[in-house]
Design a protein around this motif. Structure first.
Motif, short mmCIF file in Angstrom:
data_model
loop_
_atom_site.label_atom_id
_atom_site.label_comp_id
_atom_site.label_asym_id
_atom_site.label_seq_id
_atom_site.Cartn_x
_atom_site.Cartn_y
_atom_site.Cartn_z
N GLN A 157 0.82 -1.21 0.00
CA GLN A 157 0.00 0.00 0.00
C GLN A 157 0.86 1.26 0.00
N THR A 158 2.01 1.21 0.67
CA THR A 158 2.91 2.36 0.68
C THR A 158 3.40 2.68 -0.72
N GLU A 159 3.81 1.66 -1.46
CA GLU A 159 4.28 1.89 -2.83
C GLU A 159 3.15 2.40 -3.71
N ALA A 160 1.96 1.85 -3.52
CA ALA A 160 0.81 2.32 -4.30
C ALA A 160 0.47 3.77 -3.94
N ALA A 161 0.61 4.12 -2.67
CA ALA A 161 0.32 5.49 -2.23
C ALA A 161 1.30 6.48 -2.86
N LYS A 162 2.55 6.10 -3.00
CA LYS A 162 3.54 6.98 -3.63
C LYS A 162 3.13 7.30 -5.07
N VAL A 163 2.74 6.26 -5.79
CA VAL A 163 2.31 6.45 -7.18
C VAL A 163 1.09 7.37 -7.22
N PHE A 164 0.14 7.10 -6.36
CA PHE A 164 -1.10 7.88 -6.31
C PHE A 164 -0.82 9.35 -6.01
N LEU A 165 0.03 9.61 -5.02
CA LEU A 165 0.29 10.99 -4.62
C LEU A 165 1.04 11.75 -5.71
N ARG A 166 1.93 11.08 -6.42
CA ARG A 166 2.60 11.72 -7.56
C ARG A 166 1.58 12.10 -8.63
N GLU A 167 0.67 11.18 -8.88
CA GLU A 167 -0.36 11.44 -9.90
C GLU A 167 -1.25 12.62 -9.51
N LYS A 168 -1.39 12.84 -8.19
CA LYS A 168 -2.19 13.95 -7.71
C LYS A 168 -1.41 15.26 -7.65
#
Length: 331
Positions: free
Chosen positions: A272-283
């Protein structure tokens, strides 16, 4: 009042339906939503406890602080009205001071290092927290390091940090750490943080990546710095009096289930941490990694350790715990 009413209702439910087939019912509380690694850990514990005890133990899970605040429920676990919980370590610390050793700044450098150290320290930690707080840790969940977010500017060095209004949890360890970096941090309850950031009362805060995502900080924050000062830990704990009432074979099975559930939760947290990094960059958030001068942050923060020893079980215990952690990571 709310806690007593809910516990009463839960107790009535536990006397009905499938729970009647079990010899022991464990009501497990936590403060996160059902997508969080905390809940996934609880679900795995439920599954394994039932499997390893051949159905003698049933676990009922209550997410999102349904049974009360984390502090209220720690007390309820101690007295036996709730049997188990997965709280943040900072909310266990007031009831079992020795657990606070895991909150010392820059105790760990990586998640892998934390896993080895937490597991190696668990037996000695339980010798202390069972006496201090009437609770037992079946395992210790880890949800990655607390990161620094802010809305003003990139923080690449200690100099960049100066003058920012940063919220910290209302505990002395976090407060002293940020003061060691030349800041005057703002202690604040969690429920107020988003609004304070939105209104400019605060410039930033510190929490894991997954919290930045689920709390929608990307709407009001721009920059992320991986300061690594404290890793999020939370024990899967059980009331010691309840634990000792179970027969030895059931205790052994429940302990095994808890330890394995925590290992599973750590794996899910990493994903989930790795997925969150991707998500936050996209935002649109800017992830800068660690500070360029992180050794200075570490050196300054560790100067607070002697001042904190008294609040985490004493100097002798703190040095013993650090020694166990360091030895575990040499193997």
């Amino acid at each position: 009042m709310r806690l007593r009413a809910l516990i009463g209702a839960v107790a009535m439910l536990a006397l009905c339906g499938p729970a009647l087939a079990a010899d022991f019912t464990i009501r497990l509380s936590h403060g996160d939503n059902e997508a969080n690694p905390t809940h996934l850990t609880a679900l795995k514990f439920k599954e394994l406890a039932k499997q390893y005890t051949n159905g003698r133990v049933d676990v009922l899970i209550f997410p999102s602080n349904q049974l009360g605040s984390e502090e209220e429920v720690v007390q309820a676990v101690r007295t036996g009205t709730v049997q188990a919980q997965i709280p943040a370590m900072a909310n266990v610390h007031p009831f079992a001071p020795s657990a606070g050793v895991l909150l010392l700044p820059y105790l760990f450098n990586t998640s892998a290092e934390a896993h080895k150290g937490l597991d190696a320290l668990l037996p000695q930690l339980n010798e202390r927290v069972t006496k201090e707080g009437g609770i037992r840790f079946l395992g210790i969940l880890e949800k990655d390091f607390r990161i620094l977010t802010n809305s003003k500017r990139p923080v690449k060095t200690l100099a960049d940090l100066q003058g920012l209004k940063i919220r910290v949890p209302p505990n002395q360890i976090s407060i002293k750490t940020f003061k060691s970096w030349g800041l005057d941090p703002i202690p604040m309850g969690w429920a107020e943080v988003f609004t304070a950031l939105q209104q400019g009362v605060l410039d930033g805060q510190e929490n894991p990546y997954t919290t930045a995502q689920t709390s929608k900080f990307y709407e009001i924050q721009k920059y992320i710095t991986e300061i690594h000062y404290q890793i999020w830990t939370g024990p899967l704990l059980i009331g010691e009096r309840f634990f000792q009432r179970m027969p030895p074979d059931v205790r052994e099975a429940v302990a095994k289930a808890g330890f394995e559930a925590v290992a599973y939760g750590r794996q899910e947290s990493a994903k989930q941490t790795e997925a969150a990094k991707v998500f936050l960059r996209e935002k649109g958030m800017i992830l800068q990694g660690a500070p360029e001068d992180e050794p200075k942050w570490q050196e300054a923060a560790r100067t607070t350790w002697p001042d904190l020893y008294a609040s985490v079980g004493g100097e002798a215990w703190a040095k013993t715990a650090v020694g166990v952690i360091e030895q575990a990571n040499k193997q």
